[in-house]
Design a protein around this motif. Structure first.
Motif, PDB file in Angstrom:
ATOM      1  N   LEU A  89      -1.286   1.911   8.458  1.00  0.00           N
ATOM      2  CA  LEU A  89      -1.030   3.061   7.590  1.00  0.00           C
ATOM      3  C   LEU A  89      -1.633   4.347   8.156  1.00  0.00           C
ATOM      4  CD1 LEU A  89      -1.279   1.917   3.897  1.00  0.00           C
ATOM      5  CD2 LEU A  89       0.691   2.810   5.124  1.00  0.00           C
ATOM      6  N   GLY A  90      -2.794   4.232   8.826  1.00  0.00           N
ATOM      7  CA  GLY A  90      -3.362   5.409   9.489  1.00  0.00           C
ATOM      8  C   GLY A  90      -2.375   5.969  10.501  1.00  0.00           C
ATOM      9  N   ASP A  92      -7.958  10.595  10.824  1.00  0.00           N
ATOM     10  CA  ASP A  92      -6.674  10.045  11.254  1.00  0.00           C
ATOM     11  C   ASP A  92      -6.557   8.531  11.035  1.00  0.00           C
ATOM     12  OD1 ASP A  92      -5.882  12.581  12.048  1.00  0.00           O
ATOM     13  OD2 ASP A  92      -6.695  12.321  14.057  1.00  0.00           O
ATOM     14  N   SER A  93      -7.505   7.778  11.599  1.00  0.00           N
ATOM     15  CA  SER A  93      -7.354   6.320  11.573  1.00  0.00           C
ATOM     16  C   SER A  93      -7.365   5.797  10.141  1.00  0.00           C
ATOM     17  CB  SER A  93      -8.471   5.652  12.368  1.00  0.00           C
ATOM     18  OG  SER A  93      -8.568   6.225  13.649  1.00  0.00           O
ATOM     19  N   ALA A 106      -8.903  -0.994   2.076  1.00  0.00           N
ATOM     20  CA  ALA A 106      -8.126  -1.968   2.842  1.00  0.00           C
ATOM     21  C   ALA A 106      -8.850  -2.427   4.106  1.00  0.00           C
ATOM     22  CB  ALA A 106      -6.754  -1.384   3.206  1.00  0.00           C
ATOM     23  N   ALA A 112      -8.629  -3.603  11.972  1.00  0.00           N
ATOM     24  CA  ALA A 112      -8.886  -2.370  11.230  1.00  0.00           C
ATOM     25  C   ALA A 112      -9.754  -1.386  11.991  1.00  0.00           C
ATOM     26  CB  ALA A 112      -9.582  -2.716   9.907  1.00  0.00           C
ATOM     27  N   VAL A 170       0.549   7.701   8.701  1.00  0.00           N
ATOM     28  CA  VAL A 170       0.190   9.056   8.265  1.00  0.00           C
ATOM     29  C   VAL A 170       0.167  10.011   9.464  1.00  0.00           C
ATOM     30  CG1 VAL A 170      -1.667  10.479   7.288  1.00  0.00           C
ATOM     31  CG2 VAL A 170      -1.021   8.322   6.185  1.00  0.00           C
ATOM     32  N   SER A 171      -0.382   9.566  10.598  1.00  0.00           N
ATOM     33  CA  SER A 171      -0.385  10.421  11.791  1.00  0.00           C
ATOM     34  C   SER A 171       1.036  10.796  12.202  1.00  0.00           C
ATOM     35  CB  SER A 171      -1.065   9.714  12.967  1.00  0.00           C
ATOM     36  OG  SER A 171      -2.453   9.647  12.774  1.00  0.00           O
ATOM     37  N   SER A 200      -4.478  -1.339   7.058  1.00  0.00           N
ATOM     38  CA  SER A 200      -5.150  -0.035   7.022  1.00  0.00           C
ATOM     39  C   SER A 200      -4.913   0.729   8.321  1.00  0.00           C
ATOM     40  CB  SER A 200      -6.654  -0.232   6.809  1.00  0.00           C
ATOM     41  OG  SER A 200      -7.355   0.970   7.038  1.00  0.00           O
ATOM     42  N   HIS A 208       0.092   3.588  -3.169  1.00  0.00           N
ATOM     43  CA  HIS A 208      -0.630   4.837  -2.914  1.00  0.00           C
ATOM     44  C   HIS A 208       0.321   6.006  -2.611  1.00  0.00           C
ATOM     45  CE1 HIS A 208      -4.538   2.551  -1.618  1.00  0.00           C
ATOM     46  NE2 HIS A 208      -4.156   2.264  -2.831  1.00  0.00           N
ATOM     47  N   ILE A 241      -4.669  -7.233   5.030  1.00  0.00           N
ATOM     48  CA  ILE A 241      -4.895  -5.916   4.436  1.00  0.00           C
ATOM     49  C   ILE A 241      -5.704  -5.023   5.367  1.00  0.00           C
ATOM     50  CG2 ILE A 241      -6.904  -6.740   3.109  1.00  0.00           C
ATOM     51  CD1 ILE A 241      -5.168  -4.613   1.002  1.00  0.00           C
ATOM     52  N   GLU A 242      -6.648  -5.612   6.117  1.00  0.00           N
ATOM     53  CA  GLU A 242      -7.450  -4.827   7.046  1.00  0.00           C
ATOM     54  C   GLU A 242      -6.559  -4.218   8.137  1.00  0.00           C
ATOM     55  OE1 GLU A 242      -8.091  -7.923   6.113  1.00  0.00           O
ATOM     56  OE2 GLU A 242     -10.156  -8.070   5.370  1.00  0.00           O
ATOM     57  N   LEU A 268       0.825  -1.213   0.000  1.00  0.00           N
ATOM     58  CA  LEU A 268       0.000   0.000   0.000  1.00  0.00           C
ATOM     59  C   LEU A 268       0.861   1.266   0.000  1.00  0.00           C
ATOM     60  CD1 LEU A 268      -2.795  -1.103   2.522  1.00  0.00           C
ATOM     61  CD2 LEU A 268      -3.107  -0.635   0.085  1.00  0.00           C
ATOM     62  N   GLU A 270      -2.606   1.533  16.868  1.00  0.00           N
ATOM     63  CA  GLU A 270      -4.019   1.324  16.534  1.00  0.00           C
ATOM     64  C   GLU A 270      -4.296  -0.118  16.110  1.00  0.00           C
ATOM     65  OE1 GLU A 270      -6.918   3.852  16.418  1.00  0.00           O
ATOM     66  OE2 GLU A 270      -7.477   1.771  16.684  1.00  0.00           O
ATOM     67  N   HIS A 293      -7.117  18.267  -1.216  1.00  0.00           N
ATOM     68  CA  HIS A 293      -6.144  18.051  -2.284  1.00  0.00           C
ATOM     69  C   HIS A 293      -6.636  17.119  -3.375  1.00  0.00           C
ATOM     70  CE1 HIS A 293      -5.248  14.058  -0.754  1.00  0.00           C
ATOM     71  NE2 HIS A 293      -5.284  14.587   0.455  1.00  0.00           N
ATOM     72  N   LEU A 316      -0.745   9.392  -0.588  1.00  0.00           N
ATOM     73  CA  LEU A 316      -0.279   9.558   0.798  1.00  0.00           C
ATOM     74  C   LEU A 316       0.551  10.827   0.942  1.00  0.00           C
ATOM     75  CD1 LEU A 316       0.589   5.823   1.593  1.00  0.00           C
ATOM     76  CD2 LEU A 316      -1.299   7.164   2.545  1.00  0.00           C
ATOM     77  N   ARG A 351      -1.687  13.678   1.349  1.00  0.00           N
ATOM     78  CA  ARG A 351      -2.364  13.737   2.652  1.00  0.00           C
ATOM     79  C   ARG A 351      -1.413  14.195   3.755  1.00  0.00           C
ATOM     80  NH1 ARG A 351      -5.964   8.215   2.655  1.00  0.00           N
ATOM     81  NH2 ARG A 351      -6.844   8.527   0.593  1.00  0.00           N
TER      82      ARG A 351
END
Lengths: 438, 438
Positions: free
Chosen positions: A317-318, B145-146, B296, A136, A321-322, A314, A28, A310-311, A24, A130, B339, A32, A35
């Motif tokens: 990846l959240g 976020d998540s 995902a 997920a 990003v945080s 997710s 992506h 994959i779940e 991912l 998380e 975006h 990403l 974001r």
């Protein structure tokens, strides 16, 4: 538009979750970057075996067996190895080298959480997790942030997909525990050695993590009371359903007042009857759900896939990003805290309702004898149901009594059950189940 | 332990939510200070009428009618006045004076959101709004976020408690729409003028907010397609239930490919049939729930109280703590962003399934005539059910046809319905309902 330097992301582990995270991150990339406001460069993936088969393709040149070098010089380290070591050492090294860390490692957090959070707090690094509870399902962030101004009273969680899958099969398809476990293994929902799931060890780790966060207190894994589902029979499931209940393995975290009037919490994992109209009763298959009661917010429920590569990716990846946004925005993040420091009370301090099924001699005066045992031990009976007596030639005829209690303490209930077992009129104590969610 | 200076919190509005926020801020003072790492001083509550009755007591000396002075010099401003003005001006003043802002004002966000987020972005202030959608349910933070590393495909939300309460009464108690609305008004779930709720305006505002966040795009309120529940009859509800469906007012946000192959989104509010086994079908009373499909993470659901003073106050306080922690930790927060900038496609671009109920002449060849109308307009029929013909003396006998379609566009369905209305064999088109959640 984007002026911030690219951030270096290191991945430790390329199993079912890790390989999806890698895939991912690469797939992506542009989305990403938009974001976050900075590019995310996957700089390497540490693995034990360079040639192992992976769930998702990872470019060969990213693989390395040298986790230590990979960690140094990374901005964000994602630990998906699992287990206590070397995961713990890698995470401490990452924190001390100035990286933020993301982990899905519930065993490690439940065992060494305070040590890791303290190390992170000392250097102002962040530790995100998380994916450690509920796959997920966003549950850590809502607990930490959304409910930060509220007071959580109680959590009832279905946090282990394997046991929910098994209990659901027993309920909906009439399978025995052994058949259902076999089906779960055949479909990949249970491992060859299912102990961690069916004995509640996995759920206990998650309960410790949820309780620490919800109650702002240190909850050692050893303080979590734990019973698995291996004692649950098909007959119990059928009888529960007939009586308007479903049997679920619950992780329960609640505020309590202890025997000396002190504030405390109870953290426990055990099978329990819940009413069939309760939202948790509708959680089928390998899904997870966390039902939460807060002082102001009332009842909330979070539902979704509790596992799966994959779940879970997710949720990871959240967190990536945080962590990345925090790099771009600057400033230290929010530290974990155990400021409330509530003690974890033993299971004896818990009061709950029970359903007890007894085989008794079918003769006059038996019910009075049994009722006396309950009242002498301070357990108040709410309802008694007597089922048809079974007559066997040459044997004393027996009847089945199903007794529902009002709220009672574990210790008085245990004393009652001991007395019943010793009683002349009781042939056997067939089942003792806690009732939750009323 | 705590060394940071106290933070000054200003409250605008002391209605059912505001008075609870004030009360919780005062009552949980020490606990909140521990969680934030700094004291939170409620420095004033701006009201229109100093002597109005409040849901929760607020010390007289905190009340003021001078919102402007209160805002200046506050670190955190909580706007709970509602409506567009003066709320918009107060929030812009607060942002420009350097404060972080918390609001539950869905109308304002759906109408002037981009202006407010831009103003906040320019000075590095934060605008929090967890309470604007779904009351106490954490949904904004999980989306922001998540799921920040995932790709949301679709949201199906029950985001208006009043209409869910009414539809649930019609379904479970057999009440008519008028009776159910009256009951909702008597119990305080609906206002004297229920237009904003029953016509879907409230849900449309929330749909615009959710879609903006989920798709990282600007979603103007005018672009949200909207139908209320006033056309829903008790008969439709009963028939839906018999066919295995429940009628819910849904806020739907989904990624779509437009007619020219362009990426876009559809944002719409309308009543729809959902299968009775869908998790949203079990959302009763005035509760809210947001069901979400991500690439995902798979399917997630967030459930809880969608309104109520104290419940909504929980979400507001979670935002206050987040804003306060950011003050203590330092550094700017996460800015909103559009975006991805996906266009909102018109309702004509949406494809969904439909259930159409027709009263038709009961004579040979009618079904063939009707089937031809569907196929000529490109709508594929999945199932036809014919109900007992009704024979009235002296009149041609009629039958009821319930036709379920495969996925079709709104425009081809509209053309089909127009043709059916004009057809000789159709006495009337009794209902046209969209089917979601299959």
């Amino acid at each position: 538009m984007i002026e911030y330097r690219n951030l270096r992301v290191a991945l430790l582990g390329a199993g079912s979750v890790g390989s999806q995270v890698a895939s991912l991150l690469l797939e992506h990339r542009d989305e990403l970057a938009n974001r976050v406001g900075a590019g995310l460069d996957l700089v390497g993936v540490a693995v034990r075996d360079m040639d192992a088969a992976r769930d998702a393709d990872i470019p060969k040149e990213l693989l390395t067996t040298d986790a230590e070098s990979l960690i140094l010089g990374s901005d964000i380290v994602v630990e998906l190895i699992g287990g206590l070591e070397p995961a713990r050492t890698h995470i401490l090294n990452a924190i001390n080298s100035g990286a933020d860390v993301i982990t899905a490692n519930k065993a490690l957090l439940a065992t060494h959480g305070p040590e890791l959070f303290e190390a992170a707090g000392q250097v102002g690094a962040q530790l995100y997790y998380e994916a450690a509870v509920g796959g997920a399902i966003p549950i850590i962030r809502p607990l930490r942030d959304s409910l930060a101004g509220d007071r959580v009273q109680r959590i009832l969680g279905i946090v282990n997909g394997t046991t929910n899958f098994i209990l659901d099969l027993m309920d909906r398809e009439g399978e025995s525990l052994e058949q259902a476990l076999k089906t779960a293994q055949d479909l990949g929902y249970a491992e060859a050695d299912p102990t961690a799931d069916v004995e509640g060890y996995d759920a206990a780790q998650k309960a410790a993590i949820l309780a620490s966060l919800a109650f702002h207190s240190t909850v050692p894994l050893e303080s979590v009371y734990r019973e698995g589902i291996t004692g649950i029979t098909h007959e119990q499931v059928v009888k529960a359903r007939r009586a308007g209940f479903v049997i679920k393995l619950l992780a329960i975290c609640e505020r309590l007042t202890g025997p000396e009037g002190q504030d405390g919490v109870s953290v426990r994992v055990h099978p329990a009857l819940i009413p069939d109209a309760h939202p948790l009763a509708a959680v089928h298959g390998a899904n997870n759900a966390v039902f939460l009661e807060a002082e102001a917010a009332g009842n909330l429920m979070f539902y979704g896939a509790g596992a799966g590569g994959i779940e879970t990716a997710s949720a990871v990846l959240g967190d990536v990003v945080s962590a990345a946004r925090r790099h771009v925005a600057g400033g230290p993040g929010v530290a974990e805290s155990a400021h409330a420091n509530l003690p974890v009370l033993p299971i004896d301090a818990v009061t709950t309702r029970y359903q007890i099924t007894l085989a008794v001699l079918d003769r006059p005066g038996v019910l009075a004898t049994i009722a006396t045992e309950f009242s002498e031990h301070g357990v108040s009976v709410e309802a008694v149901e007597q089922h048809a007596a079974e007559v066997r030639p040459g044997a004393a005829s027996t009847a089945t009594l199903v007794i529902g209690t009002h709220e009672a303490t574990e210790s008085s209930l245990a004393a009652t059950v001991a007395a019943l077992k010793a009683s002349d009129v009781v042939s056997s104590v067939e089942s003792v189940l806690r009732v939750e969610g009323l």
